[in-house]
Design a protein around this motif. Structure first.
Motif, short mmCIF file in Angstrom:
data_model
loop_
_atom_site.label_atom_id
_atom_site.label_comp_id
_atom_site.label_asym_id
_atom_site.label_seq_id
_atom_site.Cartn_x
_atom_site.Cartn_y
_atom_site.Cartn_z
N SER A 1 44.68 -136.74 -47.46
CA SER A 1 43.95 -137.46 -46.41
C SER A 1 44.80 -137.63 -45.16
N LYS B 1 35.91 -137.83 -37.18
CA LYS B 1 36.03 -137.64 -38.64
C LYS B 1 37.14 -136.64 -38.97
N HIS C 1 35.65 -147.34 -39.42
CA HIS C 1 36.36 -146.76 -38.27
C HIS C 1 35.51 -146.93 -37.03
N ASP D 1 33.00 -144.19 -48.01
CA ASP D 1 32.48 -144.05 -46.66
C ASP D 1 33.16 -145.06 -45.74
N THR D 2 34.33 -144.69 -45.25
CA THR D 2 35.03 -145.59 -44.34
C THR D 2 34.70 -145.29 -42.89
N ALA D 3 33.94 -144.19 -42.66
CA ALA D 3 33.61 -143.81 -41.28
C ALA D 3 32.91 -144.97 -40.55
N ASP E 1 38.22 -140.20 -46.91
CA ASP E 1 37.15 -140.74 -46.08
C ASP E 1 35.98 -139.76 -46.00
N SER F 1 44.57 -140.24 -43.39
CA SER F 1 44.66 -141.68 -43.16
C SER F 1 45.97 -142.30 -43.65
#
Ligand code: G6P
Ligand code: MG
Length: 218
Positions: free
Chosen positions: A113, A44, A20, A15-17, A10, A115
Motif C-alpha cells: 500500500s 486513489k 480521505h 473503503d478509506t477513500a 485502500d 499509505s
C-alpha cells in the motif's frame, strides 16, 4: 509452481477513500474551492504528497513548501480522526473470506500500500497479524505506478515477480503491477481498470478455483 498474493489496502480490503475525501475536502473548503468526489478519484492510490499537489492544482493555488508541510499534517490529523474509529465491520465484502481461503491452501500474502497509515488501519480492522509482510508508504521511496512497493512485496514473499498476483483498485496500482511484471487483478470498474489481467467488481466475485488455476497456468 508457487504463487503469492500482494494486496493493496485502500479500495480493496477497506473503503478509506471516503475518509480521505472528507479530510481533503475540509482543506479545500478552508482554501475556498470546490473539491468533488469525482476529483477524489484522481487521488486513489496516489501518495499523500502527490495528492496535495493534485488538490492544489484543482484549486489553482500555489503555496510555500512550509505551508504544504502544514497542510499535510493537518489533513492527516483530520484523516486519523476517521480511521481511529474504524473497526472490523468496515472490512469490504469478500476480503476476510479470501484471506481464509488463501490460508487454507497455504498461499502467502503481503500488503502493498502507498499509505503510511496502513499498519494502523490493519490493526483497527483486526487483520494486521494475518499478513506475511507489510509494505506501506513508510517503506517505499517511489510511488505507484513505480513497481517498487510490489517488488519489495515479492521479496517478502520470497517469490519472483511472475509468481506474484496483485489485487488493486487504482489505475496507478495496476500500472505498478504491470511494471513489476506481476499478474494483475483489477477490483472495481472494469472499464477504468481495463489494463488488468483479470477483473472483478469486488472480492466476493473471485472464483474459489482462481488461484488453483493461476498456479497451473504459471
Ligand atoms: C492509498 C490511497 C491514497 C492515499 C495514499 C496515502 O494509496 O489510495 O488515496 O493518498 O494511500 O495515504 P496516507 O495514509 O499515507 O495519507
Ligand atoms: Mg487502492
Amino acid at each position: 509452481n508457487k504463487i503469492g498474493v500482494i494486496f493493496d489496502l485502500d479500495g480493496v480490503i477497506v473503503d478509506t477513500a471516503k475518509y480521505h475525501y472528507l479530510a481533503w475536502k475540509e482543506l479545500a473548503d478552508d482554501l475556498g474551492f470546490e473539491f468533488t468526489e469525482k476529483h477524489n478519484e484522481l487521488l486513489k492510490g496516489v501518495s499523500r504528497v502527490r495528492s496535495l499537489e493534485i488538490l492544489l492544482g484543482i484549486g489553482n493555488i500555489s503555496i510555500s513548501e512550509e505551508k504544504k508541510q502544514e497542510y499535510l499534517v493537518s489533513k492527516n490529523e483530520e484523516y486519523l480522526g476517521y480511521i481511529t474509529k474504524m473497526g472490523a465491520n468496515e472490512i469490504l465484502p469478500g476480503a476476510s473470506e479470501l484471506l481464509d481461503a488463501l490460508d487454507n491452501v497455504g498461499i502467502k500474502y503481503v500488503l502493498g500500500s502507498a499509505s503510511k497509515n496502513a499498519p494502523l488501519i490493519l490493526k483497527q480492522i483486526g487483520l494486521y497479524d494475518r499478513f506475511a509482510g507489510i509494505v506501506d508508504g513508510n517503506s517505499v521511496s517511489k510511488a505507484k505506478p513505480d513497481p517498487e512497493v510490489f517488488l519489495i512485496g515479492a521479496e517478502k514473499l520470497n517469490l519472483t515477480p511472475k509468481q506474484c498476483v496483485v489485487f488493486e483498485d487504482a489505475i496507478a496500482g495496476i500500472e505498478a503491477a504491470k511494471n513489476a511484471n506481476m499478474i494483475s487483478v483489477g477490483i472495481g470498474d472494469e472499464n477504468t481498470l481495463k489494463e488488468a489481467d483479470y477483473n472483478f467488481n469486488n472480492l466476493t466475485e473471485v472464483p474459489s478455483d482462481f488461484f488453483e488455476k493461476l498456479v497451473t497456468l504459471n
